[in-house]
Design an enzyme around this catalytic site. Sequence first.
Site, PDB file in Angstrom:
ATOM      1  CG  ASN A  84       4.231  -2.521  -4.512  1.00  0.00           C
ATOM      2  OD1 ASN A  84       4.688  -2.856  -5.598  1.00  0.00           O
ATOM      3  ND2 ASN A  84       4.987  -2.285  -3.452  1.00  0.00           N
ATOM      4  CG  HIS A 114     -20.217 -15.421  -6.002  1.00  0.00           C
ATOM      5  ND1 HIS A 114     -20.594 -14.837  -7.190  1.00  0.00           N
ATOM      6  CD2 HIS A 114     -18.920 -15.086  -5.825  1.00  0.00           C
ATOM      7  CE1 HIS A 114     -19.570 -14.196  -7.715  1.00  0.00           C
ATOM      8  NE2 HIS A 114     -18.538 -14.332  -6.902  1.00  0.00           N
ATOM      9  N   GLY A 141       1.618  -6.426   2.189  1.00  0.00           N
ATOM     10  CA  GLY A 141       1.532  -7.308   1.034  1.00  0.00           C
ATOM     11  C   GLY A 141       0.610  -8.489   1.266  1.00  0.00           C
ATOM     12  CB  ALA A 159       2.439  -8.807   5.201  1.00  0.00           C
ATOM     13  NE  ARG A 182       1.949  -2.378  18.590  1.00  0.00           N
ATOM     14  CZ  ARG A 182       2.418  -1.217  18.140  1.00  0.00           C
ATOM     15  NH1 ARG A 182       1.906  -0.082  18.563  1.00  0.00           N
ATOM     16  NH2 ARG A 182       3.401  -1.185  17.249  1.00  0.00           N
TER      17      ARG A 182
END
Length: 194
Positions: A84, A114, A141, A159, A182
Site C-alpha cells: 500500500n 548505526h 498500517g 497496525a 494468540r
Amino acid sequence: MTERERQRAGLWYDANFDPELLALREEADELCHLINQTSPRDAARREGLLERLLPHRGEDVTILAPFYADYGANCVIGDHTFINHNAYLMDGATITIGSWCFIGPSCGMYTASHPLLAAERNRGLEKADPITIGDNVWIGGDVTILPGVTIGDGAVIGAGSVVTKDVPAGVVAAGNPCRVLREITERDGIGELG
C-alpha cells in the site's frame, strides 16, 4: 574489501561517504521519484520503472505510490503481493517479502543499524541485517519492522506495531514492542458468504 562487499557480508560499512554506494542510492532515489510522479493511468511507464528499481519482483505485484527503497535491488517480493501507499524499504541488506502478502500503508522495513557512539556514527558507519517476511502475511498500517526480523507464514501484524523480534507463523501479533497475542485458528474464518 569494498564497502559494498562489507555491506553484503553483514559487516560495518561506510554508508554515507562511499562513492559506489552513494551512486547506487542516487539511482534508486531517482527511480523512486519517477515512479511516484508517474500517473496511475500510465501503467506501462510505471511497470518499466518498477522493473528497473525492483528486478527481483514476482508476478502480479501491486505497489502503490508513493514508494521508496534505498537500493531496490536488495528487495525480493513474491507473487501476488500488495504494498500500500507510502512504504519505505531500507534495503541495505536483503528484504524478502513472500507471496500473497498484504502490506498496509506507511509500513517501514529498516535493515540498517548505526553505532551507538556518536564519533563512530559520524563516520557514516552502518550495518545491515536482512528482514524476511513469509508467505500470506498481513502487515497492518504504520508498522515498523527492525533489522534482522523474520515474520513467519500466515502471521498478522496489528497496525502501529514496532516489530523488534521474530514473529512465528500463524499468529496475531501487535504492540510496541510487538508481541504474540494468540494463534490464528479456523474460528477466525468469516463463515459462509451470502
